[in-house]
Write an enzyme that holds these catalytic residues in place. Structure first.
Site, short mmCIF file in Angstrom:
data_model
loop_
_atom_site.label_atom_id
_atom_site.label_comp_id
_atom_site.label_asym_id
_atom_site.label_seq_id
_atom_site.Cartn_x
_atom_site.Cartn_y
_atom_site.Cartn_z
N PRO A 179 110.57 60.54 57.07
CA PRO A 179 109.15 60.86 56.87
C PRO A 179 108.39 59.70 56.21
O PRO A 179 108.87 59.12 55.24
CB PRO A 179 109.18 62.07 55.93
CG PRO A 179 110.58 62.57 55.94
CD PRO A 179 111.45 61.42 56.30
N GLU A 180 107.26 59.36 56.78
CA GLU A 180 106.41 58.32 56.22
C GLU A 180 105.12 58.99 55.74
O GLU A 180 105.03 60.21 55.75
CB GLU A 180 106.13 57.24 57.28
CG GLU A 180 107.42 56.63 57.82
CD GLU A 180 107.18 55.56 58.88
OE1 GLU A 180 106.12 54.92 58.88
OE2 GLU A 180 108.07 55.39 59.74
#
Ligand SMILES: [Zn+2]
Length: 286
Positions: free
Chosen positions: A2-3
Site C-alpha cells: 500500500p502506498e
C-alpha cells in the site's frame, strides 16, 4: 504494497466507520505485529474512543482518547499486505487476522496481514511527533518549493529519490513509476541534474497521479482492500507499472523494465529518454 492512495483510502474508511467509536475490547491474536508488549498495548488501547485519524505518507495514526487521561495514538504501518476491515463481531474470521478491536457492541475493527510486515504501536503524542518527524513532507501535501528544494544536490536515481520516505513520504514503486512516466523523466535521471522546468513537471505529475489514484481508491496489487473489503480501481489506469512489453499508451513502444536498487522500474524508452550522462547498459537499447 500500500502506498499513499491506498493508505489514504483506509484513512477515509476509518473516518467513516470507526470515528467516535469506543474500543470495548482488544484481542491480540499474533503479538508479532505489535511493537512492544502485547499486554501493555491491549491495556492502553482498551476503553478509549477513536477521535481522529491522521496520515503522513504511508503511516496512519488513530488518536485515542479517554476521560481524564492524556491521549494515546495507534500508529499503524500497513507494510506489504496489512488490511483494516470493519465487520460485525460474529462474522467469520479470515486467516491471518492478528488483531481485533471491538467497536461498540456490534462491530469489530480487524487487522489482517498475510506477510506480517505491518506494525501497530500505541504511543504518546511526543512519540507520534518523533515518528512523523522522521518522514519527509507528505507527497500530497508538500509545496512545489519544498519539492524543488529536496531535489537540490541529490545524486543517485530519481526513482530511488521518489521512494525515499525521509525525503518525500508516500510514494512506493507503483506511483513513482507512474509519476516519472507522466513527467517524461527517465528513472535513472539524477535529481540534481533535472532542469527546473522538468522538476516542476515532476512535482505536478506526482500530485496528479496521487490525486487521481485516491479518487479511484488506489490500486489492488497483492492483498490491498479498503475498510469494507473492496479492491481499488486504479489498476486499469496504470500506464507503465508492471506493463513490461505492452505498448506505451502514449507512443506505442513496448514498456521496458529496469532494476534500480533492487526494485523493478517500468518506463517507456521513447517518452522517457535516457539522459546523456546515464551510461548505456550493456545489452540494452534504452
Ligand atoms: Zn511512450
Amino acid at each position: 504494497m500500500p502506498e499513499l492512495p491506498e493508505v489514504e483510502t483506509v484513512s477515509q474508511g476509518l473516518q467513516r466507520h470507526a470515528l467516535g467509536r469506543r474500543i470495548l475490547a482488544v484481542e491480540v491474536r499474533h503479538p508479532g505485529v505489535i511493537v512492544g508488549s502485547a499486554e501493555e498495548f491491549a491495556a492502553e488501547v482498551e476503553g478509549r474512543a477513536i477521535i481522529s485519524v491522521q496520515r503522513k505518507g504511508k503511516a496512519l495514526a488513530l488518536e485515542l482518547s479517554a476521560q481524564g487521561q492524556l491521549p494515546r495514538y495507534l500508529l499503524v504501518r500497513l507494510g506489504m499486505t496489512g488490511q483494516f476491515t470493519v465487520s460485525v463481531r460474529d462474522a467469520p474470521l479470515e486467516p491471518h487476522t492478528h488483531l481485533l478491536l471491538a467497536l461498540g457492541e456490534r462491530d469489530e475493527l480487524r487487522f489482517r496481514d498475510v506477510r506480517r510486515f505491518g506494525r501497530l504501536r500505541c504511543c504518546t503524542h511526543e512519540e507520534l511527533e518523533a515518528a512523523f518527524a522522521r518522514l519527509g513532507p507528505d507527497a500530497q501535501q508538500m509545496t512545489e518549493e519544498q519539492f524543488l528544494n529536496a531535489l537540490r544536490g541529490r545524486r543517485g536515481a530519481i526513482k530511488s529519490w521518489l521512494m525515499n520516505q525521509q525525503l518525500l513520504a508516500g510514494l512506493g514503486n507503483i506511483y513513482a513509476d507512474e509519476s516519472l512516466f507522466v513527467a517524461r523523466i527517465h528513472p535513472l535521471a539524477q535529481p540534481a541534474r533535472i532542469s527546473p522546468r522538468k522538476a516542476r513537471r515532476l512535482f505536478r505529475a506526482v500530485r496528479k497521479v496521487l490525486d487521481h489514484a485516491v479518487k479511484l481508491q488506489g490500486t489492488s496489487f497483492r492483498d490491498y482492500v479498503d475498510i469494507q473489503g473492496r479492491p481499488g480501481s486504479y489498476e486499469p489506469r496504470l500506464r507503465v507499472y508492471q506493463r513490461t512489453g505492452e505498448p506505451c499508451r502514449r507512443c506505442g513502444r513496448p514498456i521496458r523494465r529496469l532494476v534500480i536498487a533492487g526494485r523493478s522500474s517500468h518506463f517507456c524508452p521513447r517518452c522517457q529518454p535516457r539522459p546523456g550522462y546515464v551510461a548505456r547498459m550493456r545489452g540494452t537499447r534504452h
